[in-house]
Scaffold this motif. Structure first.
Motif, PDB file in Angstrom:
ATOM      1  N   ASP A  80       0.824  -1.211   0.000  1.00 35.04           N
ATOM      2  CA  ASP A  80       0.000   0.000   0.000  1.00 35.04           C
ATOM      3  C   ASP A  80       0.860   1.264   0.000  1.00 35.04           C
ATOM      4  O   ASP A  80       0.445   2.315  -0.470  1.00 35.04           O
ATOM      5  N   TYR A 161      -3.359   4.095  14.581  1.00 30.92           N
ATOM      6  CA  TYR A 161      -4.733   3.897  14.150  1.00 30.92           C
ATOM      7  C   TYR A 161      -5.383   2.909  15.102  1.00 30.92           C
ATOM      8  O   TYR A 161      -4.791   1.863  15.410  1.00 30.92           O
ATOM      9  N   TYR A 197       3.184  11.511   9.896  1.00 30.01           N
ATOM     10  CA  TYR A 197       3.072  10.115  10.296  1.00 30.01           C
ATOM     11  C   TYR A 197       4.234   9.307   9.732  1.00 30.01           C
ATOM     12  O   TYR A 197       4.539   9.402   8.544  1.00 30.01           O
ATOM     13  N   HIS A 221      -2.549  13.284   7.392  1.00 25.94           N
ATOM     14  CA  HIS A 221      -3.623  13.018   6.437  1.00 25.94           C
ATOM     15  C   HIS A 221      -4.885  12.494   7.088  1.00 25.94           C
ATOM     16  O   HIS A 221      -4.843  11.847   8.119  1.00 25.94           O
ATOM     17  N   GLN A 237      -7.721  10.780   0.334  1.00 19.45           N
ATOM     18  CA  GLN A 237      -7.054  11.318   1.523  1.00 19.45           C
ATOM     19  C   GLN A 237      -6.970  12.821   1.352  1.00 19.45           C
ATOM     20  O   GLN A 237      -6.873  13.328   0.236  1.00 19.45           O
ATOM     21  N   ALA A 251       4.610   7.400   0.429  1.00 19.30           N
ATOM     22  CA  ALA A 251       3.632   6.591  -0.301  1.00 19.30           C
ATOM     23  C   ALA A 251       3.216   7.223  -1.631  1.00 19.30           C
ATOM     24  O   ALA A 251       2.369   6.668  -2.338  1.00 19.30           O
TER      25      ALA A 251
HETATM   26  C1  MBD Z   1      -0.803   4.710   6.511  1.00 16.00           C
HETATM   27  O1  MBD Z   1      -1.462   5.384   7.471  1.00 16.00           O
HETATM   28  C2  MBD Z   1      -1.109   4.966   5.232  1.00 16.00           C
HETATM   29  O2  MBD Z   1      -2.039   5.897   5.009  1.00 16.00           O
HETATM   30  C3  MBD Z   1      -0.468   4.298   4.204  1.00 16.00           C
HETATM   31  C4  MBD Z   1      -0.797   4.616   2.811  1.00 16.00           C
HETATM   32  C5  MBD Z   1       0.480   3.359   4.487  1.00 16.00           C
HETATM   33  C6  MBD Z   1       0.790   3.074   5.794  1.00 16.00           C
HETATM   34  C7  MBD Z   1       0.157   3.736   6.793  1.00 16.00           C
END
Ligand code: MBD
Ligand code: FE
Length: 288
Positions: A80, A161, A197, A221, A237, A251
């Motif tokens: 991701d 999270y 983050y 985000h 996002q 990312a």
């Molecule tokens: C995240 O919070 C996130 O948004 C993505 C894309 C990858 C890892 C953690």
């Protein structure tokens, strides 16, 4: 601005892997299409290997690393962060509504519904600056959509999270909720501003980043899914204008249309308006 605690890759990785595995997926990819994609991927990989004269030692390190990513449950994280943005961009280019962005590994469906206006579930002592986030969901003709669904999830100010917190005991639905727009298509959400983050980097994903002297940061985000009956679901996002890492997201998921610039409202609370525009699913190019 920095986070004070760093999520562990092993903790959040295995939780993300378990969540993903619990929801098996399939596609109707034909044998012809599979053959075409696999052949192209391998051919292009081969070109990179010849171009860089990749050594046997490097090949063995790759093999070892691939095994470790799996053993550590970090496939959802690595994929991701490093691959999903290509898929997302390729899929959303043709649509005219609000731009999408990657989902990332930490979405959970069915968060509590708080109606058209409410405060995100949070702890009594939740750290962070308050943010009022509001706007309208519209169709392509500019008409407000009643009963559109706005799902919001984001990290706390330590970068965790809920449900992927490596056993820290964050309440299940902390900073996760679903809203339904009112008769005019409006929603209004009170939450806290997330901080920049760091993706979990104490495992093989972190080794990967360190191996090319990269950094593990994402800009602050908000994650969203917005949809309505007969409308295309947008996963996206939102970022904060001028924020750290907005121009250098690990990312690769920032788009210029997706930035917010909150300003203090009459009550002195940071507030921002963001309107969503949804494409119809009747668009012939729409594929679920
Ligand atoms: C995240 O919070 C996130 O948004 C993505 C894309 C990858 C890892 C953690
Ligand atoms: Fe995220």
């Amino acid at each position: 601005m920095s986070t004070t605690a760093i999520p562990s890759a092993a903790g959040s990785g295995s939780a993300a892997t378990d969540k993903f595995k619990g929801n098996r997926v399939s596609s109707d990819t034909s044998k012809e299409r599979a053959a075409a994609i696999y052949k192209d991927v391998l051919t292009k990989l081969g070109e990179v290997i010849f171009e860089h004269e990749v050594t046997y030692a490097e090949y063995r390190v790759l093999k070892q690393w691939l095994i470790e990513i799996g053993d550590g449950g970090e496939w959802p994280l690595w994929l991701d962060v490093f691959l999903e943005h290509f898929i997302e961009d390729s899929n959303s280019r043709i649509f005219t509504g609000t731009k999408g962005s990657i989902e990332g590994p930490y979405y959970v469906p069915d968060a509590p519904n708080l109606g058209s206006k409410g405060t995100m579930p949070m702890r009594e002592d939740e750290k962070g600056t308050a943010l009022v986030f509001k706007g309208q969901v519209r169709d392509l003709d500019g008409a407000g959509i009643e009963g559109a669904t706005v799902e919001l999830w984001h990290a706390d100010s330590d970068g965790y999270y809920s449900q992927f917190d490596a056993g820290l005991g964050i309440p299940e639905w902390n900073l996760r909720a679903t809203f339904s727009t009112d008769a005019e298509g409006n929603y209004e959400i009170t939450t806290i501003q997330p901080a920049p983050y760091q993706i979990p980097h104490d495992g093989p994903t972190g080794e990967f980043i360190a191996s090319y002297d990269g950094h593990p940061w994402r800009p602050a985000h908000l994650h969203l899914k917005v949809t309505a009956p007969g409308k295309r679901l947008i996963t996206t996002q939102l970022y904060f204008q001028g924020g750290q890492w907005v121009d250098d997201d690990v990312a690769g998921a920032v788009k210029p249309e997706l930035t917010l610039d909150p300003k203090p409202n009459a009550a002195g609370v940071d507030e921002v308006t963001y309107d969503f525009v949804l494409d119809p699913v009747s668009d012939a190019r729409y594929v679920a």
